[in-house]
Design a protein around this motif. Structure first.
Motif, PDB file in Angstrom:
ATOM      1  N   PRO A  62     -15.980  -2.504  12.477  1.00 23.71           N
ATOM      2  CA  PRO A  62     -15.111  -3.397  11.697  1.00 23.71           C
ATOM      3  C   PRO A  62     -15.387  -3.421  10.204  1.00 23.71           C
ATOM      4  O   PRO A  62     -14.474  -3.627   9.409  1.00 23.71           O
ATOM      5  N   GLY A  63     -16.662  -3.250   9.802  1.00 23.17           N
ATOM      6  CA  GLY A  63     -16.983  -3.336   8.393  1.00 23.17           C
ATOM      7  C   GLY A  63     -16.979  -4.766   7.888  1.00 23.17           C
ATOM      8  O   GLY A  63     -16.901  -5.722   8.666  1.00 23.17           O
ATOM      9  N   PRO A  64     -17.012  -4.952   6.565  1.00 18.35           N
ATOM     10  CA  PRO A  64     -17.191  -6.296   5.991  1.00 18.35           C
ATOM     11  C   PRO A  64     -15.912  -7.096   5.813  1.00 18.35           C
ATOM     12  O   PRO A  64     -15.975  -8.300   5.507  1.00 18.35           O
ATOM     13  N   SER A  65     -14.738  -6.503   5.964  1.00 19.10           N
ATOM     14  CA  SER A  65     -13.481  -7.210   5.710  1.00 19.10           C
ATOM     15  C   SER A  65     -13.321  -8.416   6.634  1.00 19.10           C
ATOM     16  O   SER A  65     -13.367  -8.295   7.862  1.00 19.10           O
ATOM     17  N   GLY A  66     -13.109  -9.590   6.033  1.00 19.10           N
ATOM     18  CA  GLY A  66     -12.936 -10.797   6.824  1.00 19.10           C
ATOM     19  C   GLY A  66     -11.719 -10.733   7.725  1.00 19.10           C
ATOM     20  O   GLY A  66     -11.737 -11.241   8.854  1.00 19.10           O
ATOM     21  N   GLU A  67     -10.645 -10.111   7.247  1.00 18.87           N
ATOM     22  CA  GLU A  67      -9.434 -10.011   8.052  1.00 18.87           C
ATOM     23  C   GLU A  67      -9.660  -9.129   9.281  1.00 18.87           C
ATOM     24  O   GLU A  67      -9.168  -9.434  10.375  1.00 18.87           O
ATOM     25  N   VAL A  68     -10.394  -8.039   9.093  1.00 23.72           N
ATOM     26  CA  VAL A  68     -10.688  -7.176  10.236  1.00 23.72           C
ATOM     27  C   VAL A  68     -11.632  -7.881  11.199  1.00 23.72           C
ATOM     28  O   VAL A  68     -11.448  -7.852  12.422  1.00 23.72           O
ATOM     29  N   ARG A  69     -12.627  -8.546  10.662  1.00 20.53           N
ATOM     30  CA  ARG A  69     -13.617  -9.208  11.509  1.00 20.53           C
ATOM     31  C   ARG A  69     -12.999 -10.347  12.317  1.00 20.53           C
ATOM     32  O   ARG A  69     -13.477 -10.668  13.410  1.00 20.53           O
ATOM     33  N   SER A  70     -11.938 -10.923  11.815  1.00 19.65           N
ATOM     34  CA  SER A  70     -11.280 -11.993  12.564  1.00 19.65           C
ATOM     35  C   SER A  70     -10.642 -11.459  13.844  1.00 19.65           C
ATOM     36  O   SER A  70     -10.345 -12.238  14.762  1.00 19.65           O
ATOM     37  N   LEU A  71     -10.453 -10.139  13.927  1.00 20.40           N
ATOM     38  CA  LEU A  71      -9.876  -9.548  15.133  1.00 20.40           C
ATOM     39  C   LEU A  71     -10.881  -9.477  16.277  1.00 20.40           C
ATOM     40  O   LEU A  71     -10.490  -9.357  17.440  1.00 20.40           O
ATOM     41  N   ILE A  72     -12.182  -9.540  15.967  1.00 21.80           N
ATOM     42  CA  ILE A  72     -13.203  -9.382  17.000  1.00 21.80           C
ATOM     43  C   ILE A  72     -13.055 -10.426  18.099  1.00 21.80           C
ATOM     44  O   ILE A  72     -13.212 -10.136  19.288  1.00 21.80           O
ATOM     45  N   GLY A  73     -12.744 -11.646  17.723  1.00 16.00           N
ATOM     46  CA  GLY A  73     -12.642 -12.727  18.700  1.00 16.00           C
ATOM     47  C   GLY A  73     -11.305 -12.810  19.407  1.00 16.00           C
ATOM     48  O   GLY A  73     -11.142 -13.629  20.316  1.00 16.00           O
ATOM     49  N   ARG A  74     -10.357 -11.968  19.035  1.00 20.98           N
ATOM     50  CA  ARG A  74      -9.041 -12.010  19.672  1.00 20.98           C
ATOM     51  C   ARG A  74      -9.037 -11.205  20.965  1.00 20.98           C
ATOM     52  O   ARG A  74      -9.822 -10.271  21.138  1.00 20.98           O
ATOM     53  N   THR A  91     -18.662 -13.575  18.925  1.00 20.60           N
ATOM     54  CA  THR A  91     -18.177 -13.609  20.306  1.00 20.60           C
ATOM     55  C   THR A  91     -16.912 -12.773  20.391  1.00 20.60           C
ATOM     56  O   THR A  91     -15.910 -13.080  19.746  1.00 20.60           O
ATOM     57  N   ALA A  92     -16.975 -11.708  21.161  1.00 23.59           N
ATOM     58  CA  ALA A  92     -15.827 -10.818  21.299  1.00 23.59           C
ATOM     59  C   ALA A  92     -14.785 -11.433  22.216  1.00 23.59           C
ATOM     60  O   ALA A  92     -15.082 -12.303  23.040  1.00 23.59           O
ATOM     61  N   GLY A  93     -13.546 -10.977  22.087  1.00 16.66           N
ATOM     62  CA  GLY A  93     -12.462 -11.467  22.912  1.00 16.66           C
ATOM     63  C   GLY A  93     -12.631 -11.103  24.374  1.00 16.66           C
ATOM     64  O   GLY A  93     -13.535 -10.352  24.755  1.00 16.66           O
ATOM     65  N   GLU A  94     -11.752 -11.619  25.207  1.00 16.42           N
ATOM     66  CA  GLU A  94     -11.819 -11.414  26.648  1.00 16.42           C
ATOM     67  C   GLU A  94     -11.861  -9.921  26.975  1.00 16.42           C
ATOM     68  O   GLU A  94     -11.001  -9.153  26.560  1.00 16.42           O
ATOM     69  N   GLY A  95     -12.879  -9.525  27.715  1.00 18.56           N
ATOM     70  CA  GLY A  95     -13.006  -8.141  28.143  1.00 18.56           C
ATOM     71  C   GLY A  95     -13.624  -7.215  27.126  1.00 18.56           C
ATOM     72  O   GLY A  95     -13.889  -6.044  27.434  1.00 18.56           O
ATOM     73  N   ALA A  96     -13.856  -7.688  25.902  1.00 17.36           N
ATOM     74  CA  ALA A  96     -14.407  -6.838  24.843  1.00 17.36           C
ATOM     75  C   ALA A  96     -15.923  -6.977  24.782  1.00 17.36           C
ATOM     76  O   ALA A  96     -16.523  -7.857  25.402  1.00 17.36           O
ATOM     77  N   THR A  97     -16.550  -6.084  24.006  1.00 17.29           N
ATOM     78  CA  THR A  97     -18.003  -6.082  23.830  1.00 17.29           C
ATOM     79  C   THR A  97     -18.320  -5.983  22.347  1.00 17.29           C
ATOM     80  O   THR A  97     -17.632  -5.270  21.609  1.00 17.29           O
ATOM     81  N   HIS A  98     -19.352  -6.698  21.908  1.00 17.68           N
ATOM     82  CA  HIS A  98     -19.803  -6.606  20.520  1.00 17.68           C
ATOM     83  C   HIS A  98     -21.239  -6.114  20.498  1.00 17.68           C
ATOM     84  O   HIS A  98     -22.137  -6.764  21.045  1.00 17.68           O
ATOM     85  N   LEU A  99     -21.465  -4.949  19.891  1.00 18.32           N
ATOM     86  CA  LEU A  99     -22.801  -4.399  19.695  1.00 18.32           C
ATOM     87  C   LEU A  99     -23.104  -4.443  18.204  1.00 18.32           C
ATOM     88  O   LEU A  99     -22.210  -4.212  17.379  1.00 18.32           O
ATOM     89  N   HIS A 100     -24.361  -4.687  17.851  1.00 17.67           N
ATOM     90  CA  HIS A 100     -24.669  -4.799  16.421  1.00 17.67           C
ATOM     91  C   HIS A 100     -26.136  -4.519  16.150  1.00 17.67           C
ATOM     92  O   HIS A 100     -26.984  -4.545  17.055  1.00 17.67           O
ATOM     93  N   GLY A 101     -26.405  -4.229  14.879  1.00 21.79           N
ATOM     94  CA  GLY A 101     -27.778  -4.118  14.414  1.00 21.79           C
ATOM     95  C   GLY A 101     -28.511  -2.855  14.802  1.00 21.79           C
ATOM     96  O   GLY A 101     -29.728  -2.784  14.654  1.00 21.79           O
TER      97      GLY A 101
END
Length: 423
Positions: A62-74, A91-101
């Motif tokens: 996603p990178g640093p863009s706030g607009e893009v990052r707002s999609l993570i929870g959808r 917190t990722a949206g239903e069925g999605a996964t968030h990996l980081h770091g």
């Protein structure tokens, strides 16, 4: 052939050529077809994710863009979001996964996880109301299979998650075993007590995950993938969507720091059980505890600064000095070496090319467990820290065969009990 789409959001700080090299390497290794696209903005990202003829699986940096990052929870489907930087609390949206770091290498992990989810569908089941209180249940083509509970490692840090155990889930399910791949709150963000409580709850959830009114409404009916993606062979005929698991044959398996959590959970369950020294009261009966390159001596682990101070950071303080005693410290309850005898059969697996301190811990633990009266098998073979969770390696093949053999038949004198996992 599986199609993989990798979307690089605007502003991602990484060499574009390197990202393409990583993606191409992972596509080839997985035997999939893939495309990498650099998105202009949030609208471009959303259009790629919403394409009606989209890829079989999607990975987004996603990178640093706030607009893009707002999609993570959808709720945009089974997207794998990969932050190369650490990004706690997402917190990722239903069925999605968030990996980081995990740095730029996180892209490789993201592609592997995305492909794995398509090839090996599982049921995502919550055992508590919080996002990390969940597990992935993998079901074999077998009636009333025994269960292997997997606990991932990562030195108790939140940048590592249950996705790293995915290959083992597929391998064990292929051997006729149900697999419960546990996620849990890590102590770097939530504290040691939360971690301990989650692992215990995750083990107990094997007996209660089918209850429709437990925890959050409909929490246990939430699947990692839509129900129609699940292979029909996972639902035995005539069960109306219920799957029976044999709770008299349960193995708890942990890797690295997860091995400490596994053995500690088994020790706690043995101490709390009523009438059965090997099971949570009314719940699963653990017949085998497995350490894969485990951190089994937390006192020496802290003194030796294993994992750059990971032990003390996780437990909230340094180990007592020599001669001070352990009884009043978290180390007395947490260190597997101090909880012997376990009273449960154990398999201690160690790669000879691993960190020498971990080799030392495994050897000394296995010897101490045997001297305490436990039934212990020590398996040391060529391999490093990650070879023990790589299905292609001889050390994992030997480990998996030992687990399957230990779960082959119900223990003598124990009546079989089952639980039903429903949609």
């Amino acid at each position: 052939m599986i199609e993989v789409l990798v979307v690089v959001g605007p502003g991602v700080v990484a060499d574009a050529g390197l990202l393409e090299e990583i993606a191409a390497r992972e596509f080839a290794a997985a035997g999939v077809s893939g495309t990498l696209v650099h998105a202009r903005d949030a609208s471009h990202v959303l259009s790629l994710l919403s394409a009606p003829e989209g890829a079989g699986c999607v990975v987004v940096l996603p990178g640093p863009s706030g607009e893009v990052r707002s999609l993570i929870g959808r709720d945009l489907g089974a997207v794998v979001w990969v932050d190369v930087e650490r990004a706690d609390g997402m917190t990722a949206g239903e069925g999605a996964t968030h990996l980081h770091g995990r740095g730029v290498g996180g892209l490789a992990w993201g592609i592997r996880h995305a492909v794995h989810r398509v090839r090996h569908p599982s049921r995502r089941i919550a055992y508590g109301p919080l996002p990390e209180q969940r597990g992935e249940l993998y079901l074999p083509d077998a009636d009333e299979p025994p269960v292997v509970m997997l606990i991932h490692g990562g030195y108790w840090r939140s940048i590592w998650a249950a996705d790293i155990m995915g290959p083992l889930c597929a391998d064990l399910a292929g051997r006729g075993l149900a697999v419960w791949n546990l996620e849990y709150r890590r102590p770097d963000l939530h504290g040691w007590d939360a971690t301990t409580a989650d692992v215990a709850a995750g083990l107990a959830a094997l007996a209660t995950a089918h209850a429709p009114d437990a925890h959050a409404p409909d929490a246990h009916a939430s699947d990692g993938l839509p129900p129609d993606v699940l292979p029909s062979s996972t639902i035995p005929p005539g069960t109306d969507g219920a799957v029976a698991l044999d709770l008299t044959r349960v193995a708890v398996v942990g890797h690295s720091a997860g091995a400490q959590l596994a053995l500690r959970a088994v020790a706690d369950a043995a101490g709390e059980a009523a009438g059965d020294a090997h099971a949570v009261a009314g719940g699963p009966r653990v017949v085998l505890a497995v350490s894969l390159a485990g951190v089994l001596d937390l006192v020496e682990g802290d003194r030796r600064w294993v994992g750059t101070g990971a032990v003390g950071a996780a437990l909230g303080g340094r180990a007592p000095g020599r001669g001070e005693g352990q009884a009043a410290t978290p180390y007395a309850d947490a260190s597997p070496l101090l909880r012997l005898p376990l009273g449960v059969r154990q398999l201690i697996v160690q790669g000879a090319a691993d960190d020498l301190d971990l080799v030392d811990f495994s050897r000394r633990y296995a010897r101490a467990a045997a001297e305490a009266g436990d039934e212990v098998t020590y398996l040391e073979m060529p391999g490093d820290h990650f070879d023990v969770i790589n299905p292609a390696t001889p050390i994992w093949q030997a480990t998996a065969e030992a687990i399957a053999q230990a779960l082959e038949a119900p223990p003598k004198g124990i009546k079989r009990t089952t639980t039903n996992i429903t949609e």
